[in-house]
Design an enzyme around this catalytic site. Structure first.
Site, PDB file in Angstrom:
ATOM      1  N   ASP A  67      35.918  43.430  33.281  1.00  0.00           N
ATOM      2  CA  ASP A  67      36.165  42.270  32.422  1.00  0.00           C
ATOM      3  C   ASP A  67      35.004  41.287  32.418  1.00  0.00           C
ATOM      4  O   ASP A  67      34.073  41.412  33.218  1.00  0.00           O
ATOM      5  CB  ASP A  67      37.469  41.564  32.858  1.00  0.00           C
ATOM      6  CG  ASP A  67      37.569  41.373  34.364  1.00  0.00           C
ATOM      7  OD1 ASP A  67      36.553  41.527  35.056  1.00  0.00           O
ATOM      8  OD2 ASP A  67      38.677  41.059  34.843  1.00  0.00           O
ATOM      9  N   ASP A 136      49.328  36.390  39.952  1.00  0.00           N
ATOM     10  CA  ASP A 136      50.412  36.652  38.991  1.00  0.00           C
ATOM     11  C   ASP A 136      50.544  38.150  38.671  1.00  0.00           C
ATOM     12  O   ASP A 136      51.237  38.527  37.739  1.00  0.00           O
ATOM     13  CB  ASP A 136      50.198  35.840  37.698  1.00  0.00           C
ATOM     14  CG  ASP A 136      48.893  36.181  36.990  1.00  0.00           C
ATOM     15  OD1 ASP A 136      48.174  37.100  37.455  1.00  0.00           O
ATOM     16  OD2 ASP A 136      48.593  35.544  35.970  1.00  0.00           O
ATOM     17  N   HIS A 138      48.043  40.188  37.775  1.00  0.00           N
ATOM     18  CA  HIS A 138      47.126  40.770  36.786  1.00  0.00           C
ATOM     19  C   HIS A 138      46.124  41.715  37.439  1.00  0.00           C
ATOM     20  O   HIS A 138      45.727  41.526  38.584  1.00  0.00           O
ATOM     21  CB  HIS A 138      46.426  39.700  35.931  1.00  0.00           C
ATOM     22  CG  HIS A 138      45.368  38.886  36.606  1.00  0.00           C
ATOM     23  ND1 HIS A 138      45.468  37.520  36.758  1.00  0.00           N
ATOM     24  CD2 HIS A 138      44.168  39.219  37.118  1.00  0.00           C
ATOM     25  CE1 HIS A 138      44.375  37.057  37.342  1.00  0.00           C
ATOM     26  NE2 HIS A 138      43.567  38.070  37.584  1.00  0.00           N
ATOM     27  N   GLU A 143      47.021  39.856  31.922  1.00  0.00           N
ATOM     28  CA  GLU A 143      47.989  38.876  32.408  1.00  0.00           C
ATOM     29  C   GLU A 143      49.420  39.387  32.190  1.00  0.00           C
ATOM     30  O   GLU A 143      49.633  40.329  31.415  1.00  0.00           O
ATOM     31  CB  GLU A 143      47.793  37.563  31.648  1.00  0.00           C
ATOM     32  CG  GLU A 143      46.438  36.896  31.898  1.00  0.00           C
ATOM     33  CD  GLU A 143      46.354  36.205  33.262  1.00  0.00           C
ATOM     34  OE1 GLU A 143      47.017  36.651  34.221  1.00  0.00           O
ATOM     35  OE2 GLU A 143      45.610  35.217  33.360  1.00  0.00           O
TER      36      GLU A 143
HETATM   37  C1  GLP Z   1      40.035  37.660  38.708  1.00  0.00           C
HETATM   38  C2  GLP Z   1      39.518  39.001  38.139  1.00  0.00           C
HETATM   39  C3  GLP Z   1      40.294  40.145  38.701  1.00  0.00           C
HETATM   40  C4  GLP Z   1      40.532  39.885  40.164  1.00  0.00           C
HETATM   41  C5  GLP Z   1      41.503  38.755  40.325  1.00  0.00           C
HETATM   42  C6  GLP Z   1      41.631  38.279  41.759  1.00  0.00           C
HETATM   43  O1  GLP Z   1      40.278  36.686  37.805  1.00  0.00           O
HETATM   44  N1  GLP Z   1      39.446  39.113  36.726  1.00  0.00           N
HETATM   45  O2  GLP Z   1      39.595  41.352  38.471  1.00  0.00           O
HETATM   46  O3  GLP Z   1      41.082  41.009  40.769  1.00  0.00           O
HETATM   47  O4  GLP Z   1      41.259  37.732  39.426  1.00  0.00           O
HETATM   48  O5  GLP Z   1      40.559  37.492  42.168  1.00  0.00           O
HETATM   49  P1  GLP Z   1      40.193  37.262  43.672  1.00  0.00           P
HETATM   50  O6  GLP Z   1      39.724  38.563  44.212  1.00  0.00           O
HETATM   51  O7  GLP Z   1      39.077  36.239  43.672  1.00  0.00           O
HETATM   52  O8  GLP Z   1      41.415  36.789  44.362  1.00  0.00           O
END
Ligand code: GLP
Length: 260
Positions: A67, A136, A138, A143
């Protein structure tokens, strides 16, 4: 799903790196799907260590990132382009030509997304997809209520995700609202998925993804339908799992040939 609970993120990340290293050694031009966020940082550090120790060659590896934020130029410090170069690519011998990350400045977003899917197909699909999980539920930026068969497309972030990611942007107001993300269906096409989650803030999302009903309200729960998923957790992320004792027993009693 194989649930692997480790004492801390470093131990879990080392095991996940071992799975990737094994794949790349067996298939030097493997196609890796990569994730951003704080979760895969130790995994990337371990891959860098293996490379620098002369144990892992990325020369022919191809990568697709999950992404990117819409509106951020590749050189923006919070873009996922920057993240990947700072935390992985600039430390390994990957060929920049083999790196694909969604373009947050694409002028025609639907056309870009279709091309991204074409590019994944053209290399024969993703061999192994690295995933984190949002609080959440995702994956990528899919989402809650994302279609569980979705493909790469534009998504709008929830307030919860923008709040979670505000720490990287100084304030929530600076977090973009829109992103390009591989779809849940795109992720499901990968031949293997490694889902990593660390810390107590992920416990509820992990319990819902692993043991909850299959639901678009927790897009990661779609991984229950995937044939080869390994879920790497630290202890705090595993606290809400009802069957943790079973997962631990399974892992500790794997036959020798199946060990990581
Ligand atoms: C982000 C990314 C995801 C990631 C998630 C968790 O926004 N787009 O790919 O897995 O949210 O983030 P973190 O690893 O910083 O907790």
């Amino acid at each position: 799903m194989e649930i692997i609970i480790q004492p801390d993120p470093a131990a879990a990340s080392r095991l996940a790196a071992r799975v990737i290293a094994r794949l790349v050694r067996a298939r030097p031009d493997a196609v890796l799907g990569l994730a951003t966020g704080s979760t895969p940082l130790l995994l990337y550090r371990e891959l860098i260590r293996l490379h620098q120790a002369g144990e892992l060659d990325f020369r022919h590896v191809r990568t697709f990132n999950l992404d990117e934020y819409i509106g951020l130029a590749p050189d923006h410090p919070q873009s996922y382009h920057s993240f990947m170069w700072v935390n992985l690519f600039s430390h390994i011998n990957i060929d920049p030509q083999n790196i694909r990350i969604p373009d947050g400045l694409a002028s025609d977003i639907p056309a870009f997304c279709e091309r991204y899917e074409d590019q994944i197909r053209a290399v024969g699909g993703i061999d192994l997809q690295v995933l984190g999980i949002g609080t959440d539920g995702h994956v990528g930026f899919n989402e809650p209520t994302s279609s569980l068969t979705s493909r790469t497309r534009i998504k709008t972030l929830t307030e919860q995700t923008r709040r979670d990611n505000a720490r990287f942007f100084g304030s929530e107001a600076n977090v973009p609202h829109h992103v390009i993300t591989m779809g849940v269906g795109t992720v499901m096409d990968a031949r293997e998925c490694l889902l990593l989650a660390f810390g107590p803030a992920k416990a509820a999302a992990i319990a819902a993804a692993v043991e909850g009903p299959l639901s678009a309200m927790n897009p990661a729960s779609m991984l229950q339908m995937h044939r080869v998923v390994k879920v790497f957790l630290d202890e705090p992320a595993a606290t809400s799992l009802q069957r943790a004792a079973y997962y631990r027993w399974v892992y500790e009693n794997k036959p020798e040939w199946q060990r990581l």
